[in-house]
Scaffold this motif. Structure first.
Motif, PDB file in Angstrom:
ATOM      1  N   ALA A   1       0.825  -1.210   0.000  1.00 10.44           N
ATOM      2  CA  ALA A   1       0.000   0.000   0.000  1.00 10.44           C
ATOM      3  C   ALA A   1       0.860   1.261   0.000  1.00 10.44           C
ATOM      4  O   ALA A   1       0.547   2.234  -0.698  1.00 10.44           O
ATOM      5  CB  ALA A   1      -0.932  -0.012   1.207  1.00 10.44           C
ATOM      6  N   CYS A   2       1.937   1.259   0.763  1.00 10.15           N
ATOM      7  CA  CYS A   2       2.820   2.431   0.785  1.00 10.15           C
ATOM      8  C   CYS A   2       3.521   2.622  -0.552  1.00 10.15           C
ATOM      9  O   CYS A   2       3.736   3.760  -0.994  1.00 10.15           O
ATOM     10  CB  CYS A   2       3.843   2.284   1.909  1.00 10.15           C
ATOM     11  N   THR A   3       3.895   1.538  -1.206  1.00 10.68           N
ATOM     12  CA  THR A   3       4.498   1.649  -2.538  1.00 10.68           C
ATOM     13  C   THR A   3       3.530   2.274  -3.525  1.00 10.68           C
ATOM     14  O   THR A   3       3.889   3.165  -4.312  1.00 10.68           O
ATOM     15  CB  THR A   3       4.942   0.263  -3.022  1.00 10.68           C
ATOM     16  N   PHE A   4       2.279   1.821  -3.500  1.00 10.74           N
ATOM     17  CA  PHE A   4       1.258   2.413  -4.376  1.00 10.74           C
ATOM     18  C   PHE A   4       1.025   3.885  -4.035  1.00 10.74           C
ATOM     19  O   PHE A   4       0.833   4.709  -4.931  1.00 10.74           O
ATOM     20  CB  PHE A   4      -0.054   1.636  -4.247  1.00 10.74           C
ATOM     21  N   TRP A   5       1.044   4.198  -2.746  1.00 10.33           N
ATOM     22  CA  TRP A   5       0.794   5.572  -2.318  1.00 10.33           C
ATOM     23  C   TRP A   5       1.874   6.519  -2.812  1.00 10.33           C
ATOM     24  O   TRP A   5       1.593   7.630  -3.299  1.00 10.33           O
ATOM     25  CB  TRP A   5       0.678   5.614  -0.804  1.00 10.33           C
ATOM     26  N   HIS A   6       3.142   6.114  -2.718  1.00  8.76           N
ATOM     27  CA  HIS A   6       4.241   6.969  -3.168  1.00  8.76           C
ATOM     28  C   HIS A   6       4.183   7.180  -4.685  1.00  8.76           C
ATOM     29  O   HIS A   6       4.418   8.296  -5.171  1.00  8.76           O
ATOM     30  CB  HIS A   6       5.583   6.349  -2.773  1.00  8.76           C
ATOM     31  N   LYS A   7       3.878   6.139  -5.437  1.00  9.08           N
ATOM     32  CA  LYS A   7       3.794   6.299  -6.886  1.00  9.08           C
ATOM     33  C   LYS A   7       2.621   7.186  -7.277  1.00  9.08           C
ATOM     34  O   LYS A   7       2.723   7.978  -8.229  1.00  9.08           O
ATOM     35  CB  LYS A   7       3.669   4.918  -7.543  1.00  9.08           C
ATOM     36  N   PHE A   8       1.525   7.068  -6.568  1.00  4.82           N
ATOM     37  CA  PHE A   8       0.380   7.916  -6.864  1.00  4.82           C
ATOM     38  C   PHE A   8       0.693   9.376  -6.554  1.00  4.82           C
ATOM     39  O   PHE A   8       0.324  10.279  -7.309  1.00  4.82           O
ATOM     40  CB  PHE A   8      -0.825   7.447  -6.048  1.00  4.82           C
ATOM     41  N   ARG A   9       1.383   9.630  -5.471  1.00  8.51           N
ATOM     42  CA  ARG A   9       1.744  10.998  -5.111  1.00  8.51           C
ATOM     43  C   ARG A   9       2.731  11.595  -6.105  1.00  8.51           C
ATOM     44  O   ARG A   9       2.668  12.792  -6.399  1.00  8.51           O
ATOM     45  CB  ARG A   9       2.356  11.010  -3.709  1.00  8.51           C
ATOM     46  N   LEU A  10       3.649  10.787  -6.622  1.00  8.07           N
ATOM     47  CA  LEU A  10       4.589  11.301  -7.604  1.00  8.07           C
ATOM     48  C   LEU A  10       3.897  11.610  -8.931  1.00  8.07           C
ATOM     49  O   LEU A  10       4.284  12.536  -9.643  1.00  8.07           O
ATOM     50  CB  LEU A  10       5.722  10.289  -7.824  1.00  8.07           C
ATOM     51  N   HIS A  11       2.883  10.822  -9.264  1.00 11.75           N
ATOM     52  CA  HIS A  11       2.177  11.038 -10.529  1.00 11.75           C
ATOM     53  C   HIS A  11       1.244  12.242 -10.430  1.00 11.75           C
ATOM     54  O   HIS A  11       1.206  13.080 -11.332  1.00 11.75           O
ATOM     55  CB  HIS A  11       1.381   9.788 -10.893  1.00 11.75           C
ATOM     56  N   TYR A  12       0.478  12.318  -9.367  1.00 13.51           N
ATOM     57  CA  TYR A  12      -0.424  13.440  -9.136  1.00 13.51           C
ATOM     58  C   TYR A  12       0.126  14.219  -7.946  1.00 13.51           C
ATOM     59  O   TYR A  12      -0.331  14.057  -6.819  1.00 13.51           O
ATOM     60  CB  TYR A  12      -1.848  12.958  -8.844  1.00 13.51           C
ATOM     61  N   GLY A  13       1.128  15.055  -8.225  1.00 19.94           N
ATOM     62  CA  GLY A  13       1.821  15.722  -7.133  1.00 19.94           C
ATOM     63  C   GLY A  13       1.020  16.791  -6.448  1.00 19.94           C
ATOM     64  O   GLY A  13       1.246  17.087  -5.288  1.00 19.94           O
ATOM     65  N   ARG A  14       0.078  17.399  -7.146  1.00 22.22           N
ATOM     66  CA  ARG A  14      -0.673  18.481  -6.542  1.00 22.22           C
ATOM     67  C   ARG A  14      -1.818  17.926  -5.697  1.00 22.22           C
ATOM     68  O   ARG A  14      -2.047  16.730  -5.650  1.00 22.22           O
ATOM     69  CB  ARG A  14      -1.188  19.443  -7.617  1.00 22.22           C
ATOM     70  N   THR A  15      -2.562  18.805  -5.094  1.00 22.73           N
ATOM     71  CA  THR A  15      -3.535  18.386  -4.086  1.00 22.73           C
ATOM     72  C   THR A  15      -4.954  18.704  -4.521  1.00 22.73           C
ATOM     73  O   THR A  15      -5.741  19.253  -3.760  1.00 22.73           O
ATOM     74  CB  THR A  15      -3.235  19.076  -2.750  1.00 22.73           C
ATOM     75  N   GLU A  16      -5.314  18.390  -5.782  1.00 24.36           N
ATOM     76  CA  GLU A  16      -6.703  18.550  -6.195  1.00 24.36           C
ATOM     77  C   GLU A  16      -7.594  17.471  -5.580  1.00 24.36           C
ATOM     78  O   GLU A  16      -8.810  17.579  -5.609  1.00 24.36           O
ATOM     79  CB  GLU A  16      -6.825  18.486  -7.720  1.00 24.36           C
ATOM     80  N   TYR A  17      -7.014  16.429  -5.052  1.00 21.98           N
ATOM     81  CA  TYR A  17      -7.754  15.337  -4.433  1.00 21.98           C
ATOM     82  C   TYR A  17      -7.492  15.355  -2.928  1.00 21.98           C
ATOM     83  O   TYR A  17      -6.566  15.988  -2.445  1.00 21.98           O
ATOM     84  CB  TYR A  17      -7.302  13.999  -5.012  1.00 21.98           C
ATOM     85  N   ARG A  18      -8.322  14.658  -2.198  1.00 22.55           N
ATOM     86  CA  ARG A  18      -8.125  14.524  -0.761  1.00 22.55           C
ATOM     87  C   ARG A  18      -7.112  13.413  -0.507  1.00 22.55           C
ATOM     88  O   ARG A  18      -7.263  12.289  -0.990  1.00 22.55           O
ATOM     89  CB  ARG A  18      -9.447  14.213  -0.075  1.00 22.55           C
ATOM     90  N   PHE A  19      -6.080  13.728   0.267  1.00 24.68           N
ATOM     91  CA  PHE A  19      -4.997  12.770   0.446  1.00 24.68           C
ATOM     92  C   PHE A  19      -5.475  11.523   1.188  1.00 24.68           C
ATOM     93  O   PHE A  19      -4.989  10.419   0.936  1.00 24.68           O
ATOM     94  CB  PHE A  19      -3.840  13.433   1.203  1.00 24.68           C
ATOM     95  N   ASN A  20      -6.446  11.669   2.100  1.00 34.87           N
ATOM     96  CA  ASN A  20      -6.898  10.493   2.837  1.00 34.87           C
ATOM     97  C   ASN A  20      -7.682   9.542   1.941  1.00 34.87           C
ATOM     98  O   ASN A  20      -7.602   8.313   2.101  1.00 34.87           O
ATOM     99  CB  ASN A  20      -7.739  10.917   4.036  1.00 34.87           C
ATOM    100  N   ASP A  21      -8.438  10.069   0.961  1.00 37.74           N
ATOM    101  CA  ASP A  21      -9.127   9.187   0.016  1.00 37.74           C
ATOM    102  C   ASP A  21      -8.134   8.402  -0.826  1.00 37.74           C
ATOM    103  O   ASP A  21      -8.311   7.208  -1.068  1.00 37.74           O
ATOM    104  CB  ASP A  21     -10.044  10.012  -0.896  1.00 37.74           C
TER     105      ASP A  21
END
Length: 426
Positions: A76-96
């Motif tokens: 899950a953490c691996t997926f989370w880091h890749k998602f954050r690198l791809h969508y670096g800005r905060t148009e989405y809620r980070f907890n979702d």
């Protein structure tokens, strides 16, 4: 004589075969991400470290609430880091996004959990006085949001659901180099907590499993002071691991402990001065070796691999691309396909210059009437129209308008500039 540049486009291959449709953009998986690419992707992102640590903390707390295994947490953490690198800005809620990564990791690691169960566990952690069940209708909207974000996560991963798991190799190395009496006391618990803290950094995305596992062992021995002679005597080259790579992992982990001391597991067990002393020792070795982790060397800068994510993705979730995306797992097959299709998709341009004669027209006489020589002069004088009209040239009861007063159909005015009923005639 004036030169004129023209160009021609060759839309055929060999003059016979036309250009085919575009095959779209081919996307392949990226097993590793370089430090230089991470710096470029996170540069300018507001509160990047804050959201990254909060996302991992949320994943860890929900994992403990539901009793999920450590391997699911690592995925899950691996997926989370890749998602954050791809969508670096905060148009989405980070907890979702973090909960979506945990939910998708449960599917990947065969620890099935429903999206409502993940959302319910997160709500119960935040609201201890208001405990709810997954069947509550209030989680329906949150569940739909996670389902919609799952598609974005799969495209970010390029359908590559594999994740490295250094915790398992770390346990094997501990049992190989240390006796049970040596690792069962204080060594193993500290190494286990450090293995969880390392997922708050980008080290698992950059380095191999063996590199991360050996770095955890050495840093644990330096921190606890146990079995240093055995751990430091390990030859990393025997495990196909570079000493430079190990230093980079330890440097990232020590930066986490010194800069975000309270957000780690070991931050409550060891004082900050202990981590600073170890960091000074590691930095001295890095300086002696002349290593720089944040920039390309001159010999490798021209052969640097492409970034794992396209620059257009920095626009956020709302960004959409018109070109078709194709995900291919075999990188060699993708290169072979591009070599075959390139001649049919490229345009060949040929530029040349020619001299042409341009006719020079004489300039018009400035004293001539502005209406031009072809336009006749408009008549002037009394009007012989038969229709009267109201003032203003409209259509009145008396017929088509002139500039006379409204009358009974006779002529009571003069025609102005040849206008009849508001129209021109010549």
């Amino acid at each position: 004589m004036a030169p004129a540049a023209t160009s021609t486009v060759d839309d055929t291959v060999g003059g016979n075969e036309p250009r085919g449709p575009s095959p779209g953009r081919i996307i392949t998986k990226h097993d590793f991400i370089c430090e230089q690419h991470i710096q470029n992707l996170t540069h300018g992102v507001p509160k990047e470290e804050k959201y990254r640590l909060e996302g991992v903390a949320l994943i860890e707390s929900v994992r403990e609430k539901l009793g999920l295994p450590a391997k699911t947490f690592a995925t899950a953490c691996t997926f989370w880091h890749k998602f954050r690198l791809h969508y670096g800005r905060t148009e989405y809620r980070f907890n979702d996004a973090a909960l979506t990564c945990l939910w998708f990791a449960c599917k990947t690691e065969d620890t099935q959990k429903k999206s409502k169960e993940i959302a319910c566990a997160s709500y119960n952690i935040s609201n201890p006085s208001d405990q709810r069940t997954p069947d509550d209708k209030s989680f329906e909207k949150h569940s739909q949001s996670m389902i919609g974000m799952e598609r974005m996560l799969i495209e970010t991963l390029a359908f590559n659901l594999s994740a490295r798991y250094p915790l398992g190799m770390m346990v094997k190395l501990i049992k190989k180099f240390l006796t049970r009496e040596e690792w069962s006391t204080d060594f193993y618990p500290v190494a286990w907590d450090m293995a969880f803290d390392i997922y708050k950094t980008f080290a698992p995305l950059k380095k191999t499993t063996g590199t991360v596992a050996l770095a955890l062992l050495e840093l644990t021995s330096r921190l606890t002071g146990l079995s240093q002679d055995k751990i430091l005597a390990i030859n990393c080259e025997d495990h196909q691991v570079s000493r430079t790579q190990m230093l980079e992992v330890m440097s990232d982990l020590l930066d986490l402990y010194t800069q975000s001391h309270k957000h780690t597991r070991l931050g409550a067990l060891f004082p900050l001065d202990k981590f600073i002393d170890i960091k000074i020792t590691i930095n001295k070795e890095i300086e002696d070796r002349g290593i720089d982790f944040n920039s390309w060397c001159q010999g490798c800068s021209f052969h640097a691999p492409p970034p794992p994510f396209p620059p257009a993705s920095r626009g956020g979730i709302g960004n959409s691309e018109a070109i078709t995306k194709r995900f291919i797992f075999d990188r060699d097959a993708a290169h072979e396909e591009q070599e075959i299709s390139r001649p049919y998709l490229e345009n060949d341009f040929e530029e040349y210059e020619t001299e042409v004669e341009e006719e020079i027209h004489p300039e018009p006489d400035r004293h001539r009437d502005r209406r031009g020589p072809s336009e006749p002069k408009r008549p002037s004088g009394p009007s012989h129209g038969r229709h009267g009209g109201r003032r203003g040239g409209g259509f009145g009861p008396g017929g088509h308008g002139g500039h006379g007063r409204q009358g009974d159909g006779g002529w009571h005015g003069r025609r102005r500039e040849g206008r009849r009923g508001g129209g021109n005639f010549r």
